[in-house]
Write a protein that holds these residues in place. Sequence first.
Motif, PDB file in Angstrom:
ATOM      1  N   LEU A   1       0.677  -1.252  -0.125  1.00 30.98           N
ATOM      2  CA  LEU A   1      -0.099  -0.040  -0.057  1.00 30.98           C
ATOM      3  C   LEU A   1       0.948   1.450  -0.188  1.00 30.98           C
ATOM      4  O   LEU A   1       0.603   2.189  -0.864  1.00 30.98           O
ATOM      5  N   VAL A   2       1.911   1.223   0.805  1.00 26.94           N
ATOM      6  CA  VAL A   2       2.841   2.448   1.152  1.00 26.94           C
ATOM      7  C   VAL A   2       3.283   2.843  -0.289  1.00 26.94           C
ATOM      8  O   VAL A   2       3.206   3.822  -0.633  1.00 26.94           O
ATOM      9  N   PRO A   3       4.134   1.689  -0.775  1.00 29.40           N
ATOM     10  CA  PRO A   3       4.887   1.919  -1.891  1.00 29.40           C
ATOM     11  C   PRO A   3       3.862   2.285  -3.103  1.00 29.40           C
ATOM     12  O   PRO A   3       4.232   3.571  -3.895  1.00 29.40           O
ATOM     13  N   LEU A   4       2.820   1.899  -3.299  1.00 28.10           N
ATOM     14  CA  LEU A   4       1.746   2.164  -4.239  1.00 28.10           C
ATOM     15  C   LEU A   4       1.386   3.573  -4.272  1.00 28.10           C
ATOM     16  O   LEU A   4       1.127   4.212  -5.254  1.00 28.10           O
ATOM     17  N   ALA A   5       1.214   3.946  -3.088  1.00 29.46           N
ATOM     18  CA  ALA A   5       0.691   5.365  -2.726  1.00 29.46           C
ATOM     19  C   ALA A   5       1.488   6.307  -3.138  1.00 29.46           C
ATOM     20  O   ALA A   5       1.303   7.238  -3.662  1.00 29.46           O
ATOM     21  N   PHE A   6       2.924   6.082  -2.873  1.00 34.30           N
ATOM     22  CA  PHE A   6       3.734   7.078  -3.024  1.00 34.30           C
ATOM     23  C   PHE A   6       4.167   7.035  -4.624  1.00 34.30           C
ATOM     24  O   PHE A   6       4.399   7.990  -5.457  1.00 34.30           O
ATOM     25  N   ALA A   7       4.092   6.002  -5.293  1.00 31.55           N
ATOM     26  CA  ALA A   7       4.251   6.058  -6.653  1.00 31.55           C
ATOM     27  C   ALA A   7       3.088   6.546  -7.437  1.00 31.55           C
ATOM     28  O   ALA A   7       3.468   7.181  -8.333  1.00 31.55           O
ATOM     29  N   SER A   8       2.173   6.465  -6.869  1.00 27.89           N
ATOM     30  CA  SER A   8       0.818   6.955  -7.383  1.00 27.89           C
ATOM     31  C   SER A   8       1.257   8.422  -7.451  1.00 27.89           C
ATOM     32  O   SER A   8       0.793   9.345  -8.278  1.00 27.89           O
ATOM     33  N   LEU A   9       1.462   9.003  -5.997  1.00 31.89           N
ATOM     34  CA  LEU A   9       1.686  10.534  -5.961  1.00 31.89           C
ATOM     35  C   LEU A   9       2.745  11.022  -6.910  1.00 31.89           C
ATOM     36  O   LEU A   9       2.478  12.141  -7.395  1.00 31.89           O
ATOM     37  N   LEU A  10       3.855  10.492  -6.987  1.00 26.05           N
ATOM     38  CA  LEU A  10       5.164  11.140  -7.819  1.00 26.05           C
ATOM     39  C   LEU A  10       4.727  10.837  -9.200  1.00 26.05           C
ATOM     40  O   LEU A  10       4.873  11.890  -9.878  1.00 26.05           O
ATOM     41  N   THR A  11       4.052   9.931  -9.688  1.00 27.26           N
ATOM     42  CA  THR A  11       3.853   9.726 -11.334  1.00 27.26           C
ATOM     43  C   THR A  11       2.835  10.722 -11.496  1.00 27.26           C
ATOM     44  O   THR A  11       2.814  11.251 -12.543  1.00 27.26           O
ATOM     45  N   GLY A  12       1.774  10.957 -10.523  1.00 23.72           N
ATOM     46  CA  GLY A  12       1.029  11.946 -10.681  1.00 23.72           C
ATOM     47  C   GLY A  12       1.414  13.285 -10.953  1.00 23.72           C
ATOM     48  O   GLY A  12       1.227  14.124 -11.839  1.00 23.72           O
ATOM     49  N   LEU A  13       2.435  13.708 -10.234  1.00 23.95           N
ATOM     50  CA  LEU A  13       3.232  14.736 -10.054  1.00 23.95           C
ATOM     51  C   LEU A  13       3.966  15.144 -11.490  1.00 23.95           C
ATOM     52  O   LEU A  13       3.730  16.078 -12.163  1.00 23.95           O
ATOM     53  N   VAL A  14       4.585  14.107 -11.929  1.00 24.59           N
ATOM     54  CA  VAL A  14       5.232  14.072 -13.372  1.00 24.59           C
ATOM     55  C   VAL A  14       4.457  14.373 -14.573  1.00 24.59           C
ATOM     56  O   VAL A  14       4.535  15.087 -15.083  1.00 24.59           O
TER      57      VAL A  14
END
Lengths: 172, 49
Positions: A60-73
């Motif tokens: 959950l935590v890695p996917l949450a951060f991956a979603s956030l970072l890729t969304g920012l990009v």
Amino acid sequence: MILTPRLRKLALTAHVTSSVGWLGAVAGFLALAVVGVASEDAQEVRAAYLVMEPIGWFVLVPLAFASLLTGLVQSLGTTWGLFRHYWVLFKLLINVFATFVLLIYMQALSSVGDVAADPSADLGAVRNASPLLHASFALLLLIVAATLAVYKPRGMTRYGRRKAGEHVEPIP
Amino acid sequence: MTERLVKLTNVRTPRWVKLFGIVALLMVVLLVILLATGGHGPGRHMLGR
């Protein structure tokens, strides 16, 4: 900086994969939470609560951060921008809010796991509706975010309108 | 394209944005209250205690 079409597709693929993966992982977590509350099998109930913390930290935590970072990009690397359209802004807020609550909630999951691992704790003490409530709420939030991403409802922020206005003549 | 941008600059805040804004504000207020009062945690939802 605007991404090239090839990079934009790569970033979009990463964002969709991580975001939908997060949603799916929360759905799986919700299934465990239902098992914990409803199952009659004591071992199954304890096992459900024991695996929640590792699932949280490793999925959950890695996917949450991956979603956030890729969304920012994805937003900053395209003409959508981060603060120009309300649907992008709300997706960002949902993502930040859900990630923040998840990080806080990881401590709670640790205590839930500790109780489940304690052989002297009776089944009534092990059962806990908290993961069920939090996972249901998280699933709802992520479905709203996915819906916003697909429908992209109209509406520009004041900043977005000003930015758009810089490129056009004002209406008389 | 220019016509579309001119139209966008004149759009008022849509109703869905106001609704989302109110819900978001309520959620943040609720979270702050729960965290500030310390009345939130797994123990709040224990079924068998």
